[in-house]
Design a protein around this motif. Structure first.
Motif, PDB file in Angstrom:
ATOM      1  N   UNK A   1       0.833  -1.206   0.000  1.00 29.15           N
ATOM      2  CA  UNK A   1       0.000   0.000   0.000  1.00 29.15           C
ATOM      3  C   UNK A   1       0.870   1.260   0.000  1.00 29.15           C
ATOM      4  N   UNK A   2       1.948   1.223   0.757  1.00 31.84           N
ATOM      5  CA  UNK A   2       2.853   2.368   0.800  1.00 31.84           C
ATOM      6  C   UNK A   2       3.429   2.663  -0.581  1.00 31.84           C
ATOM      7  N   UNK A   3       3.897   1.627  -1.266  1.00 34.92           N
ATOM      8  CA  UNK A   3       4.518   1.810  -2.571  1.00 34.92           C
ATOM      9  C   UNK A   3       3.526   2.329  -3.605  1.00 34.92           C
ATOM     10  N   UNK A   4       2.302   1.829  -3.550  1.00 32.02           N
ATOM     11  CA  UNK A   4       1.292   2.287  -4.505  1.00 32.02           C
ATOM     12  C   UNK A   4       1.047   3.789  -4.357  1.00 32.02           C
ATOM     13  N   UNK A   5       1.026   4.259  -3.117  1.00 36.11           N
ATOM     14  CA  UNK A   5       0.754   5.678  -2.908  1.00 36.11           C
ATOM     15  C   UNK A   5       1.933   6.553  -3.306  1.00 36.11           C
ATOM     16  N   UNK A   6       3.140   6.061  -3.104  1.00 38.78           N
ATOM     17  CA  UNK A   6       4.307   6.814  -3.590  1.00 38.78           C
ATOM     18  C   UNK A   6       4.292   6.847  -5.113  1.00 38.78           C
TER      19      UNK A   6
ATOM     20  N   UNK B   1       2.231   9.427  -6.528  1.00 41.40           N
ATOM     21  CA  UNK B   1       2.625  10.788  -6.215  1.00 41.40           C
ATOM     22  C   UNK B   1       1.846  11.387  -5.066  1.00 41.40           C
ATOM     23  N   UNK B   2       1.159  10.538  -4.294  1.00 39.68           N
ATOM     24  CA  UNK B   2       0.333  11.009  -3.190  1.00 39.68           C
ATOM     25  C   UNK B   2       1.170  11.561  -2.049  1.00 39.68           C
ATOM     26  N   UNK B   3       2.283  10.895  -1.748  1.00 38.92           N
ATOM     27  CA  UNK B   3       3.129  11.271  -0.621  1.00 38.92           C
ATOM     28  C   UNK B   3       4.480  10.611  -0.791  1.00 38.92           C
TER      29      UNK B   3
ATOM     30  N   UNK C   1       9.278   0.218 -11.263  1.00 36.93           N
ATOM     31  CA  UNK C   1       9.820   1.424 -11.898  1.00 36.93           C
ATOM     32  C   UNK C   1       9.760   2.645 -10.984  1.00 36.93           C
ATOM     33  N   UNK C   2       8.892   2.627  -9.991  1.00 43.37           N
ATOM     34  CA  UNK C   2       8.776   3.703  -9.020  1.00 43.37           C
ATOM     35  C   UNK C   2       8.679   3.067  -7.632  1.00 43.37           C
ATOM     36  N   UNK C   3       9.102   3.740  -6.600  1.00 42.05           N
ATOM     37  CA  UNK C   3       9.601   5.114  -6.568  1.00 42.05           C
ATOM     38  C   UNK C   3      11.085   5.210  -6.861  1.00 42.05           C
ATOM     39  N   UNK C   4      11.596   6.431  -6.848  1.00 45.75           N
ATOM     40  CA  UNK C   4      13.033   6.656  -6.846  1.00 45.75           C
ATOM     41  C   UNK C   4      13.476   6.694  -5.389  1.00 45.75           C
ATOM     42  N   UNK C   5      14.602   6.047  -5.113  1.00 47.60           N
ATOM     43  CA  UNK C   5      15.113   5.978  -3.739  1.00 47.60           C
ATOM     44  C   UNK C   5      16.330   6.876  -3.605  1.00 47.60           C
TER      45      UNK C   5
ATOM     46  N   UNK D   1      25.901   2.471   3.523  1.00 43.76           N
ATOM     47  CA  UNK D   1      25.092   3.612   3.088  1.00 43.76           C
ATOM     48  C   UNK D   1      25.068   3.727   1.578  1.00 43.76           C
ATOM     49  N   UNK D   2      23.896   4.001   1.031  1.00 40.04           N
ATOM     50  CA  UNK D   2      23.746   4.154  -0.402  1.00 40.04           C
ATOM     51  C   UNK D   2      24.412   5.439  -0.864  1.00 40.04           C
ATOM     52  N   UNK D   3      25.083   5.396  -1.999  1.00 42.38           N
ATOM     53  CA  UNK D   3      25.799   6.570  -2.479  1.00 42.38           C
ATOM     54  C   UNK D   3      25.184   7.173  -3.725  1.00 42.38           C
ATOM     55  N   UNK D   4      24.136   6.558  -4.252  1.00 43.03           N
ATOM     56  CA  UNK D   4      23.501   7.141  -5.423  1.00 43.03           C
ATOM     57  C   UNK D   4      22.013   6.834  -5.420  1.00 43.03           C
ATOM     58  N   UNK D   5      21.278   7.594  -6.188  1.00 43.67           N
ATOM     59  CA  UNK D   5      19.836   7.409  -6.255  1.00 43.67           C
ATOM     60  C   UNK D   5      19.520   6.024  -6.799  1.00 43.67           C
ATOM     61  N   UNK D   6      18.577   5.348  -6.156  1.00 43.23           N
ATOM     62  CA  UNK D   6      18.163   4.028  -6.604  1.00 43.23           C
ATOM     63  C   UNK D   6      16.739   4.127  -7.123  1.00 43.23           C
ATOM     64  N   UNK D   7      16.499   3.590  -8.302  1.00 44.84           N
ATOM     65  CA  UNK D   7      15.169   3.693  -8.908  1.00 44.84           C
ATOM     66  C   UNK D   7      14.466   2.340  -8.937  1.00 44.84           C
ATOM     67  N   UNK D   8      15.140   1.331  -8.441  1.00 46.38           N
ATOM     68  CA  UNK D   8      14.484   0.046  -8.416  1.00 46.38           C
ATOM     69  C   UNK D   8      13.444   0.048  -7.310  1.00 46.38           C
ATOM     70  N   UNK D   9      12.643  -1.009  -7.252  1.00 45.58           N
ATOM     71  CA  UNK D   9      11.577  -1.045  -6.261  1.00 45.58           C
ATOM     72  C   UNK D   9      12.033  -1.500  -4.905  1.00 45.58           C
ATOM     73  N   UNK D  10      11.123  -1.971  -4.122  1.00 50.56           N
ATOM     74  CA  UNK D  10      11.299  -2.170  -2.708  1.00 50.56           C
ATOM     75  C   UNK D  10      11.032  -3.597  -2.296  1.00 50.56           C
TER      76      UNK D  10
END
Length: 216
Positions: A134-139, A142-144, A159-163, A206-215
């Protein structure tokens, strides 16, 4: 052995179960999923023998040891102005609606939300959710935005969200917890297996770059 409780986004449980099974071929560990900080409750009420618990949590009675640490990230819609950044401050998103849950203890919710913020402000609470999906669907809508462990991006292929790494918040600690007075030798044996896992299996850098994969 009764189910071991597993939350989301942790690399240690599958490897620990596999190694435990290799050493104890006649014993079956049954994993059980709990959402949003419910692992400690399941341990206390006897539904599981051992649990991987996201801290903070009420571990007054169980024995616990920290076995995993990982940084935290913000989940943003891919069109968000900060989605392509390699790192952001918690104050960069302080005015964004933040997803949260009523299922967890307030201490747990506030820790994840970083409430209060370094400047003394409180989060702008967004919609509620009952689980990761449910959290991922709302991100994705673009809800939050959401906050999550960095390891979640390794487990959800979306494909979303961007991390984007949060650069100025304390990391998530995960503890393996079990009943202090357990007479089940398999529980202490399982704890030993987890303790002996090599560091690369127990710690996410710690992550050093933006991650666009899912969760996950």
């Amino acid at each position: 052995m009764r189910p071991s409780a597993c939350g989301r986004g942790r690399p240690a449980p599958p490897r620990a179960r596999a190694e435990f099974a290799r050493r104890n071929p006649d014993v079956r560990v049954e994993p059980k999923r709990f959402d949003w900080g419910q692992e400690a409750t399941a341990l206390r009420d006897g539904r599981v023998d051992a649990a991987f618990v996201w801290l903070p949590a009420d571990l007054t009675d169980p024995h616990a040891q920290i076995v995993h640490t990982e940084s935290r990230v913000a989940g943003l819609h891919t069109t968000h102005p900060l989605a392509q950044h390699t790192g952001i401050s918690i104050l960069d998103v302080k005015d964004e609606p933040l997803l949260w849950t009523e299922q967890a203890a307030r201490e747990w919710v506030d820790w994840w939300a970083v409430n209060p913020r370094p400047d003394g402000s409180t989060p702008r609470w967004g919609p509620k959710n009952g689980n990761v999906e449910e959290m991922l669907e709302q991100v994705a809508e673009g809800t939050a935005i959401c906050f999550a462990p960095a390891g979640m991006a390794l487990y959800y292929a979306r494909p979303e969200p961007s991390w984007v790494p949060l650069t100025d918040v304390e990391p998530l600690n995960v503890a393996l917890a079990w009943h202090k007075n357990t007479r089940n030798p398999h529980v202490t044996s399982f704890a030993k297996v987890v303790h002996e896992l090599p560091p690369r299996c127990r710690r996410t850098k710690p992550t050093t770059q933006t991650q666009k994969t899912g969760l996950r």
